[in-house]
Design an enzyme around this catalytic site. Sequence first.
Site, short mmCIF file in Angstrom:
data_model
loop_
_atom_site.label_atom_id
_atom_site.label_comp_id
_atom_site.label_asym_id
_atom_site.label_seq_id
_atom_site.Cartn_x
_atom_site.Cartn_y
_atom_site.Cartn_z
N HIS A 113 44.53 27.08 54.60
CA HIS A 113 44.86 26.38 55.77
C HIS A 113 44.91 25.49 55.02
CE1 HIS A 113 44.48 29.50 59.04
NE2 HIS A 113 43.53 30.10 58.38
N ARG A 181 30.78 39.99 30.34
CA ARG A 181 31.07 40.28 29.26
C ARG A 181 33.16 41.56 29.65
NH1 ARG A 181 29.90 46.36 28.62
NH2 ARG A 181 28.14 46.66 30.51
#
Length: 200
Positions: A113, A181
């Site tokens: 929006h 990781r």
Amino acid sequence: MTELEKMVAGHPYHINDPELVEIRYQTRDKTAQFNQLAARDAEQKTQLIKQIFGEVGDNVHVEQGLRVDYGFNTKIGNNVFINYNFVVLDCTDFIIGSNVFIAPNVQVYTAIHPLDPLQRSQHVGQAKAIHIQDDVWIGGGCIIMPGVTIGKGSTIGAGSVVTRDIAPNSVAVGNPCKVQRTLDTAPQGQSVAHNMLTLP
């Protein structure tokens, strides 16, 4: 271009265009039917899922509590499990690859929006595609924001808000979601014991 064509192409469009409103009504009618079926009505649920979404592969299971905006923009691969209370605002392409697990209460927003309050008051919208690639696990309560791609083999920790692309084979968590990781990989069918973890 029609407002439907603008929406799917990612251009600004009028949300309350009559054609779009009618598509939303039809999709919500079907999802309401799906959500009211008995748990044992597996065949009927599968048929409705194929009517709701644009493409559905083999061995796709969706639990109830489903909420979908348009449906036809969502394409699902093979061997996909989607748990309770899945929310999909698919104003443009939302692609789920194969071998994807999606935990309860996950929300997917392609919709955008305007920041300008005046434009918002005029019910102008826009959308950016979302892609969940193969072999991804999305933890419970995650929110996936417009324009994001989650790379193959990644795991997104519960409660994460994914605002940017996640590289393949990543463990990522947080708000905003960040890679913690990179996973080691093993040949198909073998387990990697030290990659087993409990995410927040």
